[in-house]
Design a protein around this motif. Structure first.
Motif, PDB file in Angstrom:
ATOM      1  N   ASP A  86      22.776  38.142  22.547  1.00  0.00           N
ATOM      2  CA  ASP A  86      22.734  37.984  21.094  1.00  0.00           C
ATOM      3  C   ASP A  86      21.337  37.684  20.580  1.00  0.00           C
ATOM      4  OD1 ASP A  86      25.643  38.067  20.353  1.00  0.00           O
ATOM      5  OD2 ASP A  86      25.671  36.472  21.844  1.00  0.00           O
ATOM      6  N   GLY A  87      20.446  37.263  21.469  1.00  0.00           N
ATOM      7  CA  GLY A  87      19.126  36.912  21.002  1.00  0.00           C
ATOM      8  C   GLY A  87      18.116  36.777  22.119  1.00  0.00           C
ATOM      9  N   PHE A  88      16.857  36.831  21.713  1.00  0.00           N
ATOM     10  CA  PHE A  88      15.739  36.685  22.634  1.00  0.00           C
ATOM     11  C   PHE A  88      14.677  35.823  21.965  1.00  0.00           C
ATOM     12  CE2 PHE A  88      11.501  38.589  23.854  1.00  0.00           C
ATOM     13  CZ  PHE A  88      11.365  37.851  25.024  1.00  0.00           C
ATOM     14  N   VAL A  89      14.205  34.812  22.692  1.00  0.00           N
ATOM     15  CA  VAL A  89      13.088  33.979  22.239  1.00  0.00           C
ATOM     16  C   VAL A  89      11.939  34.198  23.207  1.00  0.00           C
ATOM     17  CG1 VAL A  89      12.251  31.648  21.800  1.00  0.00           C
ATOM     18  CG2 VAL A  89      14.620  32.240  21.256  1.00  0.00           C
ATOM     19  N   ASN A  90      10.853  34.720  22.703  1.00  0.00           N
ATOM     20  CA  ASN A  90       9.649  34.924  23.511  1.00  0.00           C
ATOM     21  C   ASN A  90       8.748  33.707  23.336  1.00  0.00           C
ATOM     22  OD1 ASN A  90       7.827  36.885  25.043  1.00  0.00           O
ATOM     23  ND2 ASN A  90       6.525  36.143  23.401  1.00  0.00           N
ATOM     24  N   TYR A  91       8.791  32.821  24.315  1.00  0.00           N
ATOM     25  CA  TYR A  91       7.940  31.636  24.263  1.00  0.00           C
ATOM     26  C   TYR A  91       6.777  31.717  25.239  1.00  0.00           C
ATOM     27  CZ  TYR A  91       6.239  26.895  24.362  1.00  0.00           C
ATOM     28  OH  TYR A  91       5.422  25.795  24.301  1.00  0.00           O
ATOM     29  N   SER A  92       6.936  32.429  26.322  1.00  0.00           N
ATOM     30  CA  SER A  92       5.895  32.445  27.348  1.00  0.00           C
ATOM     31  C   SER A  92       4.572  32.887  26.752  1.00  0.00           C
ATOM     32  CB  SER A  92       6.292  33.372  28.500  1.00  0.00           C
ATOM     33  OG  SER A  92       6.342  34.701  28.048  1.00  0.00           O
ATOM     34  N   GLY A  93       3.510  32.336  27.304  1.00  0.00           N
ATOM     35  CA  GLY A  93       2.192  32.719  26.821  1.00  0.00           C
ATOM     36  C   GLY A  93       1.094  32.110  27.666  1.00  0.00           C
ATOM     37  N   CYS A 140       7.229  33.676  19.353  1.00  0.00           N
ATOM     38  CA  CYS A 140       6.468  32.457  19.026  1.00  0.00           C
ATOM     39  C   CYS A 140       4.999  32.816  18.824  1.00  0.00           C
ATOM     40  CB  CYS A 140       6.632  31.419  20.127  1.00  0.00           C
ATOM     41  SG  CYS A 140       8.329  30.826  20.254  1.00  0.00           S
ATOM     42  N   GLY A 141       4.536  32.564  17.634  1.00  0.00           N
ATOM     43  CA  GLY A 141       3.175  32.903  17.267  1.00  0.00           C
ATOM     44  C   GLY A 141       2.255  31.709  17.286  1.00  0.00           C
ATOM     45  N   SER A 142       1.187  31.831  16.540  1.00  0.00           N
ATOM     46  CA  SER A 142       0.182  30.786  16.469  1.00  0.00           C
ATOM     47  C   SER A 142      -0.669  31.025  15.228  1.00  0.00           C
ATOM     48  CB  SER A 142      -0.701  30.844  17.715  1.00  0.00           C
ATOM     49  OG  SER A 142      -1.856  30.047  17.544  1.00  0.00           O
ATOM     50  N   TYR A 155      -6.889  35.256  23.108  1.00  0.00           N
ATOM     51  CA  TYR A 155      -5.619  34.626  22.730  1.00  0.00           C
ATOM     52  C   TYR A 155      -5.310  34.920  21.260  1.00  0.00           C
ATOM     53  CZ  TYR A 155      -2.228  30.990  21.589  1.00  0.00           C
ATOM     54  OH  TYR A 155      -1.120  30.317  21.145  1.00  0.00           O
ATOM     55  N   SER A 156      -6.309  34.760  20.397  1.00  0.00           N
ATOM     56  CA  SER A 156      -6.107  34.998  18.963  1.00  0.00           C
ATOM     57  C   SER A 156      -5.701  36.440  18.695  1.00  0.00           C
ATOM     58  CB  SER A 156      -7.384  34.658  18.192  1.00  0.00           C
ATOM     59  OG  SER A 156      -7.693  33.299  18.344  1.00  0.00           O
ATOM     60  N   VAL A 157      -6.376  37.370  19.338  1.00  0.00           N
ATOM     61  CA  VAL A 157      -6.054  38.783  19.155  1.00  0.00           C
ATOM     62  C   VAL A 157      -4.642  39.060  19.666  1.00  0.00           C
ATOM     63  CG1 VAL A 157      -6.700  41.137  19.815  1.00  0.00           C
ATOM     64  CG2 VAL A 157      -8.478  39.488  19.200  1.00  0.00           C
ATOM     65  N   SER A 158      -4.261  38.428  20.782  1.00  0.00           N
ATOM     66  CA  SER A 158      -2.909  38.645  21.316  1.00  0.00           C
ATOM     67  C   SER A 158      -1.845  38.144  20.341  1.00  0.00           C
ATOM     68  CB  SER A 158      -2.752  37.973  22.687  1.00  0.00           C
ATOM     69  OG  SER A 158      -2.593  36.573  22.592  1.00  0.00           O
ATOM     70  N   LYS A 159      -2.099  37.038  19.682  1.00  0.00           N
ATOM     71  CA  LYS A 159      -1.122  36.511  18.726  1.00  0.00           C
ATOM     72  C   LYS A 159      -1.066  37.383  17.472  1.00  0.00           C
ATOM     73  CE  LYS A 159       0.629  33.288  21.165  1.00  0.00           C
ATOM     74  NZ  LYS A 159       2.046  33.288  21.495  1.00  0.00           N
ATOM     75  N   GLY A 160      -2.176  37.987  17.110  1.00  0.00           N
ATOM     76  CA  GLY A 160      -2.171  38.965  16.024  1.00  0.00           C
ATOM     77  C   GLY A 160      -1.324  40.181  16.387  1.00  0.00           C
TER      78      GLY A 160
END
Length: 172
Positions: A86-93, A140-142, A155-160
């Motif tokens: 039913d859902g997916f949370v992407n937290y890894s980073g 999960c962003g930043s 890291y910043s570019v990846s979160k973009g």
């Protein structure tokens, strides 16, 4: 218990550390089933132990998210056990610090393999597993996505990139 989460099947990447380990517990305490990934088996066992009597509502899948086949296996495991998600949370980073002028290719590749490539392919498999029944995806962003820091260029570019991925998914 939150009735909205009752018997929902949620996949969480990086569920052995940080905020995500608390997500696993919160989902399970509110009636969901949690399939969570990570590489640290000892930390995963602690998450499971902390669930006590609710332990049977969670499952750890040892996963190296740098591998697309491991991303697929994470979702295959959830579907094999429950028949759907039913859902997916992407937290890894990966939050490795390096300025643009100091960032090595190895650091860049590690950050992008975990933060972008893994998220991209996990979303692909999540959407396929959810199919017609639909579901939710949380990436999960930043705040780094909008401006970054001098020592967090890759890291910043990846979160973009995650922000763009989220917008793409929302349009489909």
């Amino acid at each position: 218990m939150n009735e909205r989460l009752k018997n929902k099947v949620i996949v969480i990447s990086g569920g052995t550390k940080g905020v995500a380990r608390h997500m696993v517990k919160a989902f399970v305490e509110n009636g969901a089933y949690a399939i969570f990934s990570g590489r640290d088996r000892a930390a995963a066992q602690q998450v499971l132990d902390d669930l006590g009597e609710l332990r049977d509502r969670a499952e750890f899948v040892s996963t190296d998210l740098r591998s697309v086949s491991c991303c697929k296996a994470l979702f295959d495991t959830a579907v094999e056990r429950y028949g759907y998600i039913d859902g997916f949370v992407n937290y890894s980073g990966d939050v490795s610090a390096a300025s643009l002028t100091e960032c090595s290719e190895e650091t860049f590749d590690t950050i992008f393999d975990i933060n972008v490539k893994a998220a991209f392919f996990c979303c692909k498999y999540a959407i396929k597993c959810m199919g017609e029944r639909g579901g939710s995806i949380v990436l999960c962003g930043s705040p780094h996505a909008w401006g970054g820091e001098l020592d967090r260029a890759a890291y910043s570019v990846s979160k973009g990139a995650l922000m763009t991925l989220s917008e793409h998914i929302a349009k489909n």
